[in-house]
Write a protein that holds these residues in place. Structure first.
Motif, short mmCIF file in Angstrom:
data_model
loop_
_atom_site.label_atom_id
_atom_site.label_comp_id
_atom_site.label_asym_id
_atom_site.label_seq_id
_atom_site.Cartn_x
_atom_site.Cartn_y
_atom_site.Cartn_z
N VAL A 78 -3.26 -17.26 -17.93
CA VAL A 78 -2.64 -18.59 -17.48
C VAL A 78 -2.29 -18.74 -18.52
N ARG A 79 -0.70 -19.52 -17.80
CA ARG A 79 0.17 -20.52 -18.75
C ARG A 79 0.00 -21.86 -18.71
N ALA A 80 0.68 -22.72 -19.24
CA ALA A 80 0.40 -24.18 -19.60
C ALA A 80 2.08 -24.31 -19.45
N PHE A 81 2.39 -25.88 -18.49
CA PHE A 81 4.07 -26.39 -18.87
C PHE A 81 3.39 -27.68 -18.71
N ILE A 82 4.51 -28.33 -19.88
CA ILE A 82 4.72 -29.95 -19.94
C ILE A 82 5.63 -29.91 -18.11
N ASN A 83 5.21 -30.66 -17.21
CA ASN A 83 5.19 -31.08 -15.49
C ASN A 83 6.84 -31.57 -15.42
N SER A 84 7.84 -31.21 -16.35
CA SER A 84 9.00 -31.97 -16.30
C SER A 84 10.27 -31.07 -16.09
N ARG A 127 16.51 -32.97 -16.15
CA ARG A 127 16.55 -34.41 -16.42
C ARG A 127 15.48 -35.37 -16.60
N GLY A 128 14.33 -34.41 -16.03
CA GLY A 128 12.76 -35.05 -16.66
C GLY A 128 11.59 -35.46 -15.47
N ASN A 129 12.87 -35.10 -14.56
CA ASN A 129 11.83 -35.31 -12.70
C ASN A 129 10.76 -33.92 -13.49
N ALA A 130 9.77 -34.45 -12.69
CA ALA A 130 8.12 -33.74 -12.25
C ALA A 130 8.77 -32.74 -11.46
N VAL A 131 8.22 -31.52 -11.19
CA VAL A 131 8.48 -30.30 -10.81
C VAL A 131 7.15 -30.11 -9.74
N CYS A 132 5.99 -30.54 -9.72
CA CYS A 132 5.40 -30.90 -9.06
C CYS A 132 4.88 -32.19 -9.32
N ARG A 154 5.14 -19.99 -5.45
CA ARG A 154 6.01 -18.86 -6.05
C ARG A 154 6.80 -19.16 -6.97
N SER A 155 7.28 -20.39 -6.70
CA SER A 155 8.28 -20.70 -7.38
C SER A 155 7.83 -23.03 -7.69
N PHE A 156 8.42 -23.42 -8.37
CA PHE A 156 8.51 -24.61 -8.95
C PHE A 156 10.16 -25.28 -8.65
N LEU A 157 10.50 -26.61 -7.98
CA LEU A 157 11.54 -26.73 -7.72
C LEU A 157 12.24 -28.33 -8.13
N CYS A 158 13.14 -28.66 -9.04
CA CYS A 158 12.97 -29.97 -8.90
C CYS A 158 13.57 -30.43 -7.87
N THR A 159 12.51 -31.39 -6.99
CA THR A 159 13.90 -32.21 -5.72
C THR A 159 14.45 -33.13 -6.04
N TYR A 160 14.59 -33.40 -7.41
CA TYR A 160 15.97 -34.29 -7.57
C TYR A 160 17.50 -33.25 -7.97
N HIS A 161 17.42 -32.56 -8.41
CA HIS A 161 19.11 -32.02 -8.94
C HIS A 161 18.61 -30.29 -8.36
N GLY A 162 17.76 -30.05 -7.04
CA GLY A 162 16.80 -28.66 -7.19
C GLY A 162 16.76 -27.90 -7.92
N TRP A 163 16.79 -27.71 -9.28
CA TRP A 163 16.81 -27.18 -9.54
C TRP A 163 15.49 -26.29 -9.88
N SER A 164 14.93 -25.14 -10.35
CA SER A 164 14.21 -24.09 -9.70
C SER A 164 13.34 -22.98 -10.79
N TYR A 165 12.56 -23.02 -11.01
CA TYR A 165 11.40 -22.43 -12.01
C TYR A 165 10.35 -21.10 -11.42
N GLY A 166 10.52 -20.30 -12.58
CA GLY A 166 9.53 -19.14 -11.96
C GLY A 166 8.20 -19.80 -12.42
N ILE A 167 6.82 -18.99 -11.60
CA ILE A 167 6.42 -19.47 -12.36
C ILE A 167 5.78 -19.52 -13.21
N ASP A 168 5.90 -18.21 -14.45
CA ASP A 168 6.76 -17.98 -15.54
C ASP A 168 7.30 -18.57 -16.72
#
Length: 167
Positions: free
Chosen positions: A60-66, A70-75, A83-97
Motif C-alpha cells: 500500500v502506498r499513500a500520496f497527497i491527493n494533489s 497546479r495542485g488540483n485533486a486527482v481523485c 489503473r491510473s489517476f487523472l487531474c481533470t484540470y489540465h489532464g496530467w495522468s499518474y500511475g497507481i504508483d
C-alpha cells in the motif's frame, strides 16, 4: 486557559497542523479496505486529502491527493479501483504508483524536456502498518511506528485485532 479564538482561527489551525500534526503518525485507514491492486481510498487528514492505493505487488502506498502541476485533486470520489489517476484540470495522468505518466502538450509546450520523474504525486514520508491499520507520517525522521504507539497504543490495537471484528 486557552483563548477562545484558537478554536476558530484559521491561522492558528495552520500553525497547529504544521507544528504538530505533520510530525506524528496518523491513522489513514485499514489494509482490508483495499483488497485488490488499483483499489484506492481517499481520506481527509487535517487540511489535506490522503490517497491510499493498493499496488500491483500487494503493498500500500499513500500520496497527497494533489496534482503536481497546479495542485488540483486527482481523485474526487472517496474510493474506487483505477489503473491510473487523472487531474481533470489540465489532464496530467499518474500511475497507481504515483509516477507521472502523461502530460498533454508534452512536446509542444514543454519541448519534451519536462522531467516526469521529479513530478509524481507527493508520497507520505513514512508509511507503516500494525495489525492491518495503515499509519502515515509526513516526518521522514519520525520514530518507528511500534515505538511511537508504545505499549499502550499497541495493546489497544492488539485487543481490537484479537477480537477479529475488523471487517
Amino acid at each position: 486557559k486557552i483563548p477562545g479564538y484558537r478554536y476558530t482561527s484559521r491561522e492558528f489551525l495552520a500553525r497547529e497542523w504544521e507544528g504538530m500534526w505533520t510530525k506524528v503518525w496518523l491513522l489513514l485507514g485499514r489494509e482490508a479496505e483495499l483488497p485488490n491492486p488499483g483499489d484506492w481510498q481517499m481520506e481527509p487528514v487535517g487540511p489535506e486529502e490522503i490517497l491510499m492505493v493498493r499496488q500491483k505487488d500487494g503493498s500500500v502506498r499513500a500520496f497527497i491527493n494533489s496534482c503536481t502541476h497546479r495542485g488540483n485533486a486527482v481523485c474526487r470520489a472517496e474510493e474506487g479501483n483505477a489503473r491510473s489517476f487523472l487531474c481533470t484540470y489540465h489532464g496530467w495522468s499518474y500511475g497507481i504508483d504515483g509516477t507521472l505518466k502523461g502530460v498533454p502538450g508534452y512536446k509542444t509546450f514543454y519541448d519534451g524536456q519536462l522531467d516526469k520523474s521529479e513530478l509524481g504525486l507527493r508520497h507520505i514520508a513514512r508509511l507503516d502498518t500494525y495489525h492491518g491499520f495503515v499509519f502515515g507520517s509526513h516526518d521522514a525522521s519520525a520514530p518507528a511506528l511500534v515505538d511511537y504507539l508504545g505499549p499502550t497504543g499497541r495493546l489497544g490495537l492488539d485487543l481490537i485485532a484479537a477480537r477479529g471484528d475488523m471487517e
